[in-house]
Design an enzyme around this catalytic site. Structure first.
Site, PDB file in Angstrom:
ATOM      1  N   GLY A   1     -42.236 -10.885  50.418  1.00  0.00           N
ATOM      2  CA  GLY A   1     -41.287 -11.802  51.220  1.00  0.00           C
ATOM      3  C   GLY A   1     -41.287 -13.266  50.691  1.00  0.00           C
ATOM      4  O   GLY A   1     -40.152 -13.499  50.145  1.00  0.00           O
ATOM      5  N   HIS A   2     -42.200 -14.182  50.798  1.00  0.00           N
ATOM      6  CA  HIS A   2     -42.443 -15.181  50.327  1.00  0.00           C
ATOM      7  C   HIS A   2     -41.573 -15.625  49.029  1.00  0.00           C
ATOM      8  O   HIS A   2     -40.845 -16.457  48.811  1.00  0.00           O
ATOM      9  CB  HIS A   2     -43.718 -16.009  50.400  1.00  0.00           C
ATOM     10  CG  HIS A   2     -43.750 -17.430  50.130  1.00  0.00           C
ATOM     11  ND1 HIS A   2     -43.462 -18.243  51.048  1.00  0.00           N
ATOM     12  CD2 HIS A   2     -43.960 -17.953  49.136  1.00  0.00           C
ATOM     13  CE1 HIS A   2     -43.392 -19.508  50.411  1.00  0.00           C
ATOM     14  NE2 HIS A   2     -43.914 -19.601  49.235  1.00  0.00           N
TER      15      HIS A   2
ATOM     16  N   HIS B   1     -43.549 -10.076  60.587  1.00  0.00           N
ATOM     17  CA  HIS B   1     -44.752 -10.358  60.979  1.00  0.00           C
ATOM     18  C   HIS B   1     -44.584 -11.361  62.027  1.00  0.00           C
ATOM     19  O   HIS B   1     -44.769 -12.578  61.754  1.00  0.00           O
ATOM     20  CB  HIS B   1     -45.745 -10.865  60.018  1.00  0.00           C
ATOM     21  CG  HIS B   1     -47.163 -10.905  60.325  1.00  0.00           C
ATOM     22  ND1 HIS B   1     -48.173 -10.942  59.316  1.00  0.00           N
ATOM     23  CD2 HIS B   1     -47.778 -11.475  61.547  1.00  0.00           C
ATOM     24  CE1 HIS B   1     -49.214 -11.157  60.056  1.00  0.00           C
ATOM     25  NE2 HIS B   1     -49.107 -11.313  61.507  1.00  0.00           N
TER      26      HIS B   1
ATOM     27  N   GLU C   1     -46.033  -6.075  61.344  1.00  0.00           N
ATOM     28  CA  GLU C   1     -47.438  -6.477  61.275  1.00  0.00           C
ATOM     29  C   GLU C   1     -47.666  -7.690  62.301  1.00  0.00           C
ATOM     30  O   GLU C   1     -46.845  -8.201  62.980  1.00  0.00           O
ATOM     31  CB  GLU C   1     -47.409  -7.343  59.821  1.00  0.00           C
ATOM     32  CG  GLU C   1     -47.004  -6.572  58.726  1.00  0.00           C
ATOM     33  CD  GLU C   1     -47.054  -7.198  57.402  1.00  0.00           C
ATOM     34  OE1 GLU C   1     -47.020  -6.634  56.276  1.00  0.00           O
ATOM     35  OE2 GLU C   1     -47.509  -8.581  57.395  1.00  0.00           O
TER      36      GLU C   1
ATOM     37  N   THR D   1     -50.508 -18.574  57.490  1.00  0.00           N
ATOM     38  CA  THR D   1     -50.396 -17.030  56.845  1.00  0.00           C
ATOM     39  C   THR D   1     -51.744 -16.449  56.915  1.00  0.00           C
ATOM     40  O   THR D   1     -52.696 -16.756  57.034  1.00  0.00           O
ATOM     41  CB  THR D   1     -49.759 -17.187  55.487  1.00  0.00           C
ATOM     42  OG1 THR D   1     -49.321 -15.895  55.235  1.00  0.00           O
ATOM     43  CG2 THR D   1     -50.840 -17.802  54.509  1.00  0.00           C
TER      44      THR D   1
ATOM     45  N   HIS E   1     -49.443  -9.696  49.697  1.00  0.00           N
ATOM     46  CA  HIS E   1     -49.648 -11.277  49.950  1.00  0.00           C
ATOM     47  C   HIS E   1     -49.651 -11.962  48.401  1.00  0.00           C
ATOM     48  O   HIS E   1     -50.602 -11.384  47.584  1.00  0.00           O
ATOM     49  CB  HIS E   1     -51.069 -11.335  50.377  1.00  0.00           C
ATOM     50  CG  HIS E   1     -51.096 -12.640  51.402  1.00  0.00           C
ATOM     51  ND1 HIS E   1     -51.026 -13.926  51.247  1.00  0.00           N
ATOM     52  CD2 HIS E   1     -50.904 -12.630  52.536  1.00  0.00           C
ATOM     53  CE1 HIS E   1     -50.854 -14.608  52.016  1.00  0.00           C
ATOM     54  NE2 HIS E   1     -50.815 -13.855  53.185  1.00  0.00           N
TER      55      HIS E   1
END
Length: 248
Positions: free
Chosen positions: A222-223, A43, A74, A108, A199
């Site tokens: 991802g995070h 992203h 994204e 974010t 998310h």
């Protein structure tokens, strides 16, 4: 079973904090794929705070060497500048474009599209991306009333913004929020739309989420995965998320 697309933004953010090329993005992309990830997600933001234009070029070449692996880019299609979304994806030709209504200065993403206001300006964007061969997914809140507009725009999937689930997990609101997402998946499926999720999903809240929903197509994570990798190691963390996406 939902496929895992590993978001590489946090790897790039760590690398950019020092400017010495460590960690190496391509190396971690290959590790994720070797561990069984079905795709890679990035992203990029206009300020290139993590994923850069060069990263997109690099990953495009890497994915081309991996038959069956998908590249998902994204972003907000209305950005401008050197990392503007539409020129970037026109060059990269990813398998999927996920359109997200984030502002340039957002840390974010924090909400989905309001198609009652945005459908008209999104329509030519969706048509352009589909003409370039991309599957188009719209980042949406769990609001089934808007999904008919997704279909009318010609988009292929919704990606449900899942922070409300993460916030409700382990609280008395959990059943009601899960029911809202279940209704959203069912509504999208009834219109012939695919469903992605993403998310604030993690190893704690993901299994109950998957167990409580009809089948979904993909999770972009991802995070939390990168944070878990500090304890587990990167390959074991990717494998743990793949297991968490399996229905009980």
């Amino acid at each position: 079973m939902a496929k895992l697309s590993v978001n590489l933004n946090r790897i790039a953010l760590l690398r950019n904090s020092r400017g010495i090329g460590i960690p190496d993005l391509a190396h971690f992309a290959r590790l994720a794929l070797a561990a069984g990830a079905a795709g890679l997600t990035v992203h990029p933001r206009p300020d290139q705070r993590h994923i850069t234009v060069d990263d997109v070029t690099l990953l495009t070449a890497l994915i081309a060497e991996q038959p069956g692996i998908e590249f998902n880019i994204e972003g907000n299609p209305f950005t401008s500048g050197p990392a503007a979304f539409m020129p970037l994806v026109a060059r990269a030709r990813p398998h999927q474009c996920t359109l997200v209504p984030d502002a340039d200065n957002q840390v974010t993403s924090d909400h989905g599209w309001n198609l009652r206001a945005d459908a008209e300006r999104l329509a030519p964007i969706v048509a352009t991306l589909k003409g370039q061969g991309a599957r188009v997914s719209l980042f949406m809140d769990p609001d089934p009333a808007q999904f008919a507009l997704v279909r009318e725009l010609g988009a292929d999937r919704v990606e449900l913004y899942t922070k409300p689930w993460a916030d409700a997990f382990g609280t008395p609101e959990q059943p009601a929020v899960l029911a809202q997402y279940r209704e959203s998946v069912e509504a999208a499926r009834s219109l012939g739309l695919g469903v992605n999720i993403g998310h604030d999903l993690n190893l704690h809240n993901l299994p109950a989420f998957i167990a409580g929903l009809p089948p979904v197509d993909e999770a972009s994570i991802g995070h939390a995965l990168t944070a878990d990798a500090l304890e587990l190691g990167y390959v074991p963390a990717v494998k743990a998320y793949i297991r968490a996406l399996r229905p009980a």
